[in-house]
Enzyme design. Structure first.
Site, short mmCIF file in Angstrom:
data_model
loop_
_atom_site.label_atom_id
_atom_site.label_comp_id
_atom_site.label_asym_id
_atom_site.label_seq_id
_atom_site.Cartn_x
_atom_site.Cartn_y
_atom_site.Cartn_z
N GLU A 179 0.82 -1.23 0.00
CA GLU A 179 0.00 0.00 0.00
C GLU A 179 0.85 1.28 0.00
O GLU A 179 0.43 2.29 0.56
CB GLU A 179 -0.97 0.01 1.19
CG GLU A 179 -1.97 -1.14 1.15
CD GLU A 179 -2.98 -1.09 2.29
OE1 GLU A 179 -4.10 -1.56 2.10
OE2 GLU A 179 -2.63 -0.56 3.37
N GLU A 248 -6.94 -7.38 -1.01
CA GLU A 248 -7.63 -7.17 0.26
C GLU A 248 -9.07 -6.76 0.04
O GLU A 248 -9.37 -5.63 -0.33
CB GLU A 248 -6.91 -6.10 1.11
CG GLU A 248 -5.55 -6.54 1.62
CD GLU A 248 -4.96 -5.58 2.65
OE1 GLU A 248 -5.73 -4.76 3.22
OE2 GLU A 248 -3.75 -5.63 2.87
#
Length: 847
Positions: A179, A248
């Site tokens: 991320e 995710e």
């Protein structure tokens, strides 16, 4: 003999080369040994459970229709100091991966090594912050050196054990970084160089399987950029040659101490997954599928709870969360039915009206599958597809594996719900005291001094940063000073009290004056800094002020997050003759940690050398107190939680194992909570909150494998005061089942379609009930065929009800571990309430 050995070597060489898998990809999917795959993945973090739970968790995921297990690698759990590694117990990564392999599942290893994950310091070792010149996740040479060194250790360990798919192992993908795209802006021009370096460094490891970077739009080839979000159907990779991967999908959300409980409905999760595969998705991973527990001091945030349940399909204790687990299992079965059609053909998109569409996958040779989607978040719709009318509830997707028959609709839950209880059991002494009361517990007590114990660590004018001082070796740092109060102070004559004013960067504080607790304060998960304002008791003469500053997990994400500090910034006392005095630049004496921590009194091997005071009546509401008690394990084999509702805040251990931080702080009763969550419309973490005015976390998971047959040493450190006599073990038990289905639920048996490719074998909607192993349906608390209302635990009859409903259910189900009741005219009166869609609701007891 030599010939035999040569043949044996040749056999094993051939076997290993045959078992090795070639993993590649193109724009549509991963390709494993030449076969395209659609993959359902489940995140299970190995250190958030214990080795004794791993086989069961992996098996429950497999039974839920999962192909892949995914986990981060937790750097700060493995490299405790530079070059010294830990791969034991909960950190036995090799053992975990081999359990996945033995279950016949694939593995995605997200090495990172930054993980975020609501894990302490984002998974990066605290010691690395103090290596000169280091800036985490940047083009700084020290960080890159240690990051590459650790990743190489992990890669070599996996290679040594032959765990990559290219060696015959289960690992089909690996991740570098995590991320970073969210925070790239904070790192200036060096950010791009860092991303390029990280990708190149990862690829150079030659692991033989693809690398991924999540939330990294500029991930350089051949690294695949992937999506993290509640919805990823509209995500597109940064190259037409890369597959669409969702690393995710958040089926719930994390909790912070003092906050409400977030919930994501199963219908919305299923909707998001169906839309992802409808729009060409190839790999979808639930983060989390089992959240587990932040044992010890591993939670991040700050303020992340010890529970990391995440409202995942498998709960913190290892039980399937129903109906979420079951609803997603049925979705996975439906997706697997259409895998061939999805991978062998290009979709044709058809508009069926406003916010309505179909995606049809037809390979021209008989394999045809369709998704019908209603994106309207308020209104159910009827649509015409291939001259057949279909009903689509709002915010739902129907899956048609033969382009004719609906086998699954995301908004229609036919799987059972469960009634789960925490059943309390009093602590049982392993050795009875020599008294008539054979059930009396013997408690050992050790009380901390409020302030400096032993020699001070240092004295300084002004304040130090808490984290830079403790380096996270403990949650606790004492700030101590003293003031002289003259006998002529007006407040002494009037009987009033001065006010202590404190400002802190975070995270929490207990204030003591002359060994007496004056009050406590803390920040929260949204805002770590806080202010303390409380009247205090001062006497004429010298007054000792001791302020216990506490961290509640370190920052785990954000730009330059490692520089976020904690601790006091201002201390003042107002209400004296001279007005307000500022103690901020006074001489402060510091002590790192607690005496009990330094003595190691929570360790079984150390306990004998501590000056405990024994009693059968432990002190209540006493701060800074260690409690020790020797107990038997709870009866049975159900998972166990430690009920700390009557305690304040502190730490707990069993047999030296870290249960973790406990803090049954309540959320505000004045905040907004919902009674029932509307699944329709886009989800966000604050959409469906419950638990207003209730403790954020009451029970703390104690794994069964930590218990011995007897002589279990439970140690509690209580910071501010509670009632240890009310501590209980509670067993997590499924005590009941519920189901609530309607006549218009999908009526085609998925099994029949998977076997013969058509939907001719139609069945009626069916209620399936199954109790846990070794329990049986002993009572039917509610049964109604007609128009019952309510939800599990609070069903009620409507104005349309078949009076023989209970009889039918009892006849089929009583005394059985599992049963099935079809909504047929043989079982129920179909003539009831003409023109309405009838439902069957059941609540049963398992015992």
């Amino acid at each position: 003999m030599k010939l035999f050995l040569l043949l044996l070597i040749c056999f094993f060489t051939l076997f290993n080369s045959c078992s090795a898998a070639n993993v590649t990809y193109d724009r549509r999917s991963l390709i494993i040994d030449g076969q395209r795959k659609l993959l359902i993945s489940a995140a299970i973090h190995y250190p958030r459970s214990v080795p004794g739970m791993w086989p069961g968790l992996v098996q429950t995921a497999k039974e839920g229709g999962v192909d892949v297990i995914e986990s981060y690698v937790f750097w700060n759990g493995h490299e405790l100091s530079p070059g010294k590694y830990n791969f034991e117990g909960r950190y036995d990564l090799v053992k975990f991966v081999k359990i996945v392999q033995q279950a016949g599942l694939y593995m995605i290893l997200r090495i990172g090594p930054f993980v975020a994950a609501e894990w302490n310091f984002g998974g990066v070792p605290v010691w690395l912050h103090y290596v000169p010149g280091t800036v985490f996740r940047s083009d700084s040479e020290p960080f890159k050196y240690y990051m590459q060194k650790f990743m190489t250790v992990i890669v070599n360990l996996m290679k040594q054990e032959k765990l990559f798919a290219s060696q015959g192992g289960p690992i089909i993908m690996a991740q570098v970084e995590n991320e970073y795209g969210f925070y790239e802006q904070y790192y200036g021009e060096g950010a791009k160089r860092y991303v390029t370096w990280a990708a190149k460094m990862a690829v150079s490891q030659n692991i033989g399987v693809p690398w991924i970077m999540c939330q990294q739009d500029d991930a350089p080839d051949p690294v695949i950029n992937t999506c993290n979000s509640f919805y990823c159907d509209q995500f597109k990779p940064n190259s037409p040659n890369k597959p669409k991967i969702w690393t995710e999908n958040w089926p719930g959300w994390f909790k912070t101490f003092g906050a409400r409980d977030p919930h994501r409905p199963p219908e919305d999760i299923a909707f998001s997954v169906a839309r992802f595969f409808q729009k060409g998705g190839s790999v979808q991973n639930y983060y989390m599928y089992h959240g587990g527990t932040n044992f010890g001091r591993t939670s991040g945030g700050p303020f992340i709870t010890t529970s990391y349940d995440y409202e995942a399909p498998i709960d913190e204790y290892g039980l399937p969360r129903l109906p979420k687990w079951g609803h997603l299992k049925e979705l996975h079965r439906a997706i697997k039915l259409i895998e061939h059609a999805l991978l062998k053909s290009e979709p044709t998109n058809l508009s069926l009206g406003p916010s309505l569409e179909a995606d049809v996958y037809d390979d021209g040779s008989g394999a045809c599958a369709a998704f019908l989607a209603n994106m309207d978040d308020k209104t159910d719709k009827n649509v015409l597809f291939r001259n057949v009318s279909y009903h689509l509830p709002a915010w739902s997707v129907s899956i048609l594996p033969d382009c004719k028959n609906v086998v699954f609709n995301t908004a229609k839950i036919s799987s059972q719900a469960s009634v789960v209880e925490m059943v309390p059991e009093e602590l049982q002494p392993s050795v009875a005291l020599p008294s008539k009361d054979l059930k009396a517990l013997k408690w050992d007590i050790f009380v901390e001094n409020a302030g400096i114990w032993g020699a001070p660590d240092f004295t300084k004018n002004g304040f130090v940063d808490h984290i830079n001082t403790t380096k996270d070796t403990t949650d606790y740092l004492w700030y101590t000073t003293s003031i002289i109060v003259g006998e002529n102070e007006e407040f002494l004559k009037k009987g009033t009290r001065p006010v202590l004013l404190i400002e802190s960067k975070g995270h929490a504080l207990h204030a003591f004056v002359n060994q007496e607790l004056q009050g406590s304060a803390s920040g929260n998960g949204s805002h770590s800094p806080f202010k303390f304002e409380n009247p205090i008791s001062l006497k004429a003469g010298k007054n000792e002020i001791a302020l216990l500053s506490m961290t509640v997990g370190l920052q785990n994400a954000g730009g330059l997050y490692e520089w976020v500090g904690a601790g006091l910034t201002s201390v003042k006392i107002e209400g004296l003759n001279n007005g307000t005095i500022d103690l901020s630049m006074s001489s402060w004496t510091y002590k790192i940690g607690l005496q009990g921590e330094h003595l190691g009194i929570y360790k079984p091997e150390i306990l004998a050398g501590v000056n405990w005071v024994s009693t059968s009546e432990p002190p209540k509401n006493q701060p800074l107190t260690w409690y020790k008690v020797v107990v038997d394990p709870p009866s049975g084999d159900e998972p166990v939680g430690l009920d700390m509702i009557h305690m304040g805040k502190g730490l707990a251990w069993l047999n030296g194992e870290e249960i973790g931080r406990y803090w049954p702080i309540e959320s505000s009763k004045h905040l907004k909570c919902v009674q029932e969550c509307d699944y329709r419309g886009k989800f966000f973490p604050d959409k469906c909150l419950t638990g207003c005015g209730e403790p954020t976390q009451r029970w703390y998971h104690v794994p069964r494998s930590w218990f011995k047959p007897s002589g279990n040493i439970l140690v509690i450190f209580e910071e501010k005061g509670g009632d240890p006599t009310k501590i209980r073990f509670s067993k997590r038990k499924t005590s009941g089942l519920c189901s609530h289905i309607a006549e218009d639920y999908p009526m085609v048996d998925q099994e029949s379609i998977s076997k013969d490719g058509n939907g001719n074998d139609k069945t009626r909607p069916t209620v399936h009930l199954k109790c846990p192993n070794n329990t049986w349906i002993s009572n039917v608390k509610f049964a109604s065929y007609g128009n019952p209302t309510g939800r599990c635990g609070s069903y009620s009859m409507g104005d349309c009800h078949d009076p023989k409903s209970t009889f039918v259910v009892e006849k089929v189900c009583l005394g059985k571990n599992e049963c099935a009741i079809e909504l047929t005219k043989e079982n129920f009166d179909k003539s009831l309430c003409p023109g309405t869609t009838k439902k069957l609701a059941i609540e049963a007891v398992c015992s």
